[in-house]
Write an enzyme that holds these catalytic residues in place. Structure first.
Site, PDB file in Angstrom:
ATOM      1  N   HIS A  21      47.777  42.825  41.505  1.00 57.43           N
ATOM      2  CA  HIS A  21      47.039  41.931  40.915  1.00 57.43           C
ATOM      3  C   HIS A  21      45.420  42.142  41.133  1.00 57.43           C
ATOM      4  CE1 HIS A  21      45.793  37.992  39.791  1.00 57.43           C
ATOM      5  NE2 HIS A  21      46.914  37.276  39.839  1.00 57.43           N
ATOM      6  N   GLU A  64      46.287  43.683  35.632  1.00 56.52           N
ATOM      7  CA  GLU A  64      47.246  43.953  36.788  1.00 56.52           C
ATOM      8  C   GLU A  64      48.278  44.726  36.150  1.00 56.52           C
ATOM      9  OE1 GLU A  64      46.549  39.281  36.841  1.00 56.52           O
ATOM     10  OE2 GLU A  64      48.452  39.736  37.544  1.00 56.52           O
TER      11      GLU A  64
HETATM   12  O1  TA6 Z   1      48.501  37.044  36.835  1.00 56.20           O
HETATM   13  C1  TA6 Z   1      47.873  35.674  36.249  1.00 56.20           C
HETATM   14  C2  TA6 Z   1      48.216  34.670  37.359  1.00 56.20           C
HETATM   15  O2  TA6 Z   1      49.530  34.423  37.228  1.00 56.20           O
HETATM   16  C3  TA6 Z   1      47.461  33.520  36.562  1.00 56.20           C
HETATM   17  O3  TA6 Z   1      48.406  32.587  35.957  1.00 56.20           O
HETATM   18  C4  TA6 Z   1      47.005  32.473  37.826  1.00 56.20           C
HETATM   19  O4  TA6 Z   1      47.777  31.814  38.342  1.00 56.20           O
HETATM   20  C5  TA6 Z   1      46.457  33.757  38.603  1.00 56.20           C
HETATM   21  O5  TA6 Z   1      47.814  34.741  38.746  1.00 56.20           O
HETATM   22  C6  TA6 Z   1      46.293  33.706  40.020  1.00 56.20           C
HETATM   23  O6  TA6 Z   1      47.364  33.087  40.773  1.00 56.20           O
HETATM   24  P1  TA6 Z   1      47.094  32.538  42.609  1.00 56.20           P
HETATM   25  O7  TA6 Z   1      48.287  32.161  42.814  1.00 56.20           O
HETATM   26  O8  TA6 Z   1      46.481  34.054  43.143  1.00 56.20           O
HETATM   27  O9  TA6 Z   1      46.108  31.444  42.428  1.00 56.20           O
END
Ligand code: TA6
Length: 292
Positions: free
Chosen positions: A161, A264
């Site tokens: 991510h 990601e």
């Molecule tokens: O990858 C995108 C996502 O799923 C968004 O929807 C947002 O929630 C982001 O990840 C960050 O997630 P986190 O749990 O690290 O705040």
């Protein structure tokens, strides 16, 4: 940790204990022990590629805002139990450094996490997961390998991510997804088809499916593209929280959303890996910087 090879060192940083890798030509990368989370990559002769929030803070069991949180063994909300942590449970826990190496071709460190016997209340399977970060003079590679050590097939979704540092979200575009189907997490999880480059004028949160193995973040403001090539992945996520979600998150820092974009490398949504006992799945992402 004693006996580290040339180009590999351990250090304490404001974001916690980390491993530092130095490439033969001088590039530098840092990976936090907590979550095996990439925190920084500065190629030789270029500027920081990885974004970390100015408001990032260490919290037990949570990843820092930025870098490369390792979303494993599920991506997003738990498929059956929303009370479980989003993006799995290894991104906020300490990993073990299991190997390091360096040579003319590059410098690398491998971190490991095993679920055997632990966390069963979160995940009723057993697996070992390794993350290898490799730095060379042409780029940086992440390899996330999962070995099913249990007796049952296990369903796996995951993502590297990564938050990338950019000049200004309003001025960048993400190439390589034209014509790809995606799930729009902002809407009613509608399925759409990408038309042209991905650009940003508000919150974007999309899971692209199908051919996502070669993506580029085109950043005229920094005069560069960040090239992202992947293997073992059938999906990619593009995310920028914009203003309102940044305020809800609370740790993006002042106007932090303007200088970051997440691209990601994933196995997410329909792209579920079913891993047989004793089988291994390898998800890799390679980042390179090209002058625009
Ligand atoms: O990858 C995108 C996502 O799923 C968004 O929807 C947002 O929630 C982001 O990840 C960050 O997630 P986190 O749990 O690290 O705040």
């Amino acid at each position: 940790m004693s006996g580290l090879p040339h180009g590999v060192s351990q250090l304490d940083t404001p974001l916690g204990p980390a491993v530092e890798l130095v490439a033969p030509g001088g590039g530098i990368a840092r990976i936090a022990i907590n979550g095996a989370q990439l925190l920084s990559w500065v190629p030789e002769g270029d500027s920081e590629v990885i974004w970390v929030s100015a408001a990032a803070r260490t919290q037990p069991g949570k990843s820092l805002r930025g870098g490369t949180p390792v979303c494993w063994p599920w991506f997003g909300a738990h498929p059956a139990d929303a009370s479980k942590p989003a993006h799995g449970f290894v991104r906020g826990l300490p990993w073990q450094i299991v190997s390091t190496s360096s040579g003319d071709a590059g410098t690398e460190a491998t971190f490991a996490f095993t679920t055997a016997g632990n966390h069963r209340e979160l995940w009723p399977y057993e697996a070992d997961v390794h993350l290898t970060t490799r730095l060379d003079d042409e780029g940086l590679s992440l390899a996330l390998e999962t070995l099913n050590t249990g007796a049952e097939p296990l369903p796996l979704t995951q993502a590297l991510h990564t938050y990338f540092r950019i000049s200004d979200i309003a001025d960048v575009a993400v190439d390589g997804l034209d014509g790809s189907p995606y799930i729009d997490a902002i809407g009613e999880w509608q399925r759409r088809i990408q038309q042209g480059a991905v650009t940003f004028a508000g919150e974007v949160d999309r899971i692209y499916l199908g051919e996502t193995s070669s993506i580029a973040i085109r950043d005229p403001g920094l005069g560069r593209s960040i090239l992202i090539s992947s293997q073992g992945s059938g999906s990619a996520v593009v995310w920028n929280p914009w203003i309102a979600k940044s305020e809800r998150l609370g740790d993006m820092g002042p106007d932090g959303y303007r200088t970051m974009v997440c691209v990601e490398t994933a196995n997410a949504a329909d792209d579920v890996v079913s891993l047989a006992p004793r089988a291994t799945h390898r998800l890799t992402a390679r980042y390179q910087v090209a002058v625009l």
